[in-house]
Design an enzyme around this catalytic site. Structure first.
Site, mmCIF file in Angstrom:
data_model
loop_
_atom_site.group_PDB
_atom_site.id
_atom_site.type_symbol
_atom_site.label_atom_id
_atom_site.label_comp_id
_atom_site.label_asym_id
_atom_site.label_seq_id
_atom_site.Cartn_x
_atom_site.Cartn_y
_atom_site.Cartn_z
ATOM 1 C CG HIS A 183 -19.696 12.154 -12.011
ATOM 2 N ND1 HIS A 183 -19.540 13.582 -11.944
ATOM 3 C CD2 HIS A 183 -19.027 11.521 -11.144
ATOM 4 C CE1 HIS A 183 -18.953 13.585 -10.592
ATOM 5 N NE2 HIS A 183 -18.810 12.585 -10.216
ATOM 6 C CG HIS A 211 -17.579 8.094 -8.048
ATOM 7 N ND1 HIS A 211 -16.309 8.285 -7.996
ATOM 8 C CD2 HIS A 211 -18.504 8.698 -8.069
ATOM 9 C CE1 HIS A 211 -16.325 9.654 -7.943
ATOM 10 N NE2 HIS A 211 -17.715 9.929 -8.019
ATOM 11 C CG LEU A 212 -17.584 1.681 -12.605
ATOM 12 C CD1 LEU A 212 -16.917 1.240 -13.814
ATOM 13 C CD2 LEU A 212 -18.820 1.524 -12.199
ATOM 14 C CG ASN A 262 -13.048 9.238 -6.868
ATOM 15 O OD1 ASN A 262 -13.510 8.620 -7.591
ATOM 16 N ND2 ASN A 262 -13.667 9.789 -5.739
ATOM 17 C CG ASP A 307 -15.953 13.786 -9.025
ATOM 18 O OD1 ASP A 307 -16.576 15.010 -8.875
ATOM 19 O OD2 ASP A 307 -16.379 12.697 -8.422
ATOM 20 C CG HIS A 346 -15.483 18.222 -7.031
ATOM 21 N ND1 HIS A 346 -16.012 16.932 -6.615
ATOM 22 C CD2 HIS A 346 -15.425 18.892 -5.839
ATOM 23 C CE1 HIS A 346 -16.482 17.237 -5.308
ATOM 24 N NE2 HIS A 346 -16.187 18.488 -4.788
ATOM 25 C CG HIS A 357 -21.093 17.037 -8.756
ATOM 26 N ND1 HIS A 357 -20.358 18.241 -8.537
ATOM 27 C CD2 HIS A 357 -20.274 15.996 -8.435
ATOM 28 C CE1 HIS A 357 -19.294 17.734 -8.134
ATOM 29 N NE2 HIS A 357 -19.068 16.564 -7.867
ATOM 30 C CG ASP A 402 -21.518 11.937 -7.928
ATOM 31 O OD1 ASP A 402 -20.294 11.403 -7.945
ATOM 32 O OD2 ASP A 402 -21.489 13.119 -7.175
#
Length: 428
Positions: free
Chosen positions: A56, A58-59, A90, A150, A177, A230, A303
């Site tokens: 999990h 986020h790049l 996302n 997510d 999510h 999460h 996350d």
């Protein structure tokens, strides 16, 4: 590639051994290995783990490169001991087509700091109305196996059922999510004593638990795989525990910050503590730790949610939700789980490498540290103690809740298929 000899490392916290890497694989594990032509890494007292895997991350690329890029995010991952990350969907545009997931996958290959496995969106545009191109994303060069909206919940039960049915065809998993949107309208923090005293909109535990209860039932009905992102409440733990007792194909993750931090920190009104799902109570934190220890929660996932300075340096209500976590995850797990005696280092390897790789069906990662296996490895100095200073982060963003806090442990070396990406705590 030259040979690398890791001398005197404690594999999974056990007895000291030498590990010889030749090219991309572990050639030999033994005592007193002599390799005159090898680069020697002295590792006495250090712990050798399989490279960590994050389910999990986020790049932010494409679309929010002011927060993070694939390059900066994978550098942060390597510093944190990760050799593979799953990049959430996302982005802008949303990773809901074969073209976008392939773009992210190729950027990961170009970065060279860790493997990047894109996560595909469940619905078009994360809007929850129409299934995205799940099959096309799986059949793409990226080979997507994990799908998630997510940041948003797939709150339509019919859409969720269809997604679970669809991914069965290629042994995929839907990562949910869990947030009932009607129960969290205007929510700013955990609903409880602190939210009442501060006058902030409350985010009730049942908003998470009701979706988890629905989705484990749907997964059982369909005979598919569901993964809970999460997980944050004691009640959610009990639902997942019950579902697993039924033999249903349900897995779950917990973040490092939900293992350590509580909603009491919101009294500072510092937006660095604003996150989705919100920080919960001390009782929830203890329940999460116990569930991770007994295997009810399968894995730790960061996350990692980078934000630029202006999105956090503002009043609480206007601030973005999220925290960076790749570079501090292992230290938080050491403090909350290892140093408290809840799990050992073999347990860390299981929860932060083996199981996330299995859930994501990620070949070549989460493998034993033994001869013939890919040399995806992480070397940790557990005796190290240091104060977190985000100014030195490899991530492009600095929104860490641990600034100024002393944490134990430090990743000294990370190896991706035999190539050092981190040496002596610094990017190679």
């Amino acid at each position: 590639m030259s040979k690398i000899l890791i001398r005197g490392a404690r594999i999974l916290g056990g007895e000291a051994r030498d590990v010889l890497i030749d090219g991309t694989v572990v050639e030999r594990v033994d005592i007193g290995i002599d390799a005159a032509d090898a680069t020697v890494v002295e590792a006495e007292g250090q712990i050798l783990l399989p490279g960590l895997v994050d389910l999990h991350t986020h790049l932010r690329e494409p679309g929010r490169e002011d927060s993070e890029t694939v390059l900066t995010g994978t550098r942060a991952a390597a510093v944190g001991g990760f050799t593979a990350v799953h990049a959430m969907a996302n982005t802008f545009p949303v990773a809901d087509t074969a073209g976008v997931v392939e773009q992210v996958w190729r950027l990961g290959r170009e970065s060279g700091y860790c493997d990047v496995q894109p996560v595909g969106a469940v619905t078009v545009g994360l809007e929850g109305k129409q299934l995205a191109e799940l099959g096309a994303m799986h059949d793409s060069a990226a080979g997507v196996r994990v799908f998630s909206d997510d940041g948003k919940c797939v709150d339509d039960a019919v859409i969720m059922r269809r997604a679970l049915e669809y991914v069965k065809a290629f042994d995929g998993v839907v990562a949910q999510h869990a947030q009932e949107p009607r129960l969290t309208e205007g929510a700013q923090m955990n609903e409880g004593i602190v939210s009442s005293e501060l006058g902030l909109g409350g985010w009730p535990a049942v908003a998470e638990e009701s979706i988890i209860a629905r989705d484990v039932l749907l997964a059982a009905h369909v005979g598919s795989r569901v993964h809970i992102c999460h997980l944050s409440t004691a009640g959610s733990v009990e639902i997942v525990r019950w579902a697993k007792s039924k033999g249903w194909n349900v897995t779950a993750e917990v973040t490092p910050h939900h293992l350590l931090l509580t909603d009491e920190l919101v009294r500072t009104y510092n937006p660095v503590y604003k996150v989705n799902p919100p920080l919960r109570t001390e009782a929830d934190v203890l329940a999460l730790r116990e569930a991770l220890a007994d295997g009810t929660i399968d894995c730790v996932a960061t996350d990692h949610a980078p934000h630029p300075h202006e999105d956090k340096d503002c009043e609480w209500a206007a601030a973005a939700m999220g925290m960076v976590g790749l570079e501090t995850a292992l230290s938080v797990v050491q403090q909350t789980m290892v140093d408290t005696g809840l799990i050992d280092w073999a347990g860390v390897a299981d929860r932060m490498s083996v199981r996330p790789a299995q859930i994501g069906r990620l070949a070549g990662h989460g493998r034993p540290v033994s001869a013939g296996e890919p040399a995806n490895l992480t070397l940790v100095d557990p005796a190290y103690r240091g104060v977190v200073d985000p100014a030195g982060f490899a991530s492009r963003s600095r929104n860490t809740p641990y600034q100024g806090r002393e944490l134990p442990g430090r990743v000294t070396h990370t190896f991706l298929r035999g190539r050092a990406t981190v040496v002596d705590g610094n990017l190679a």
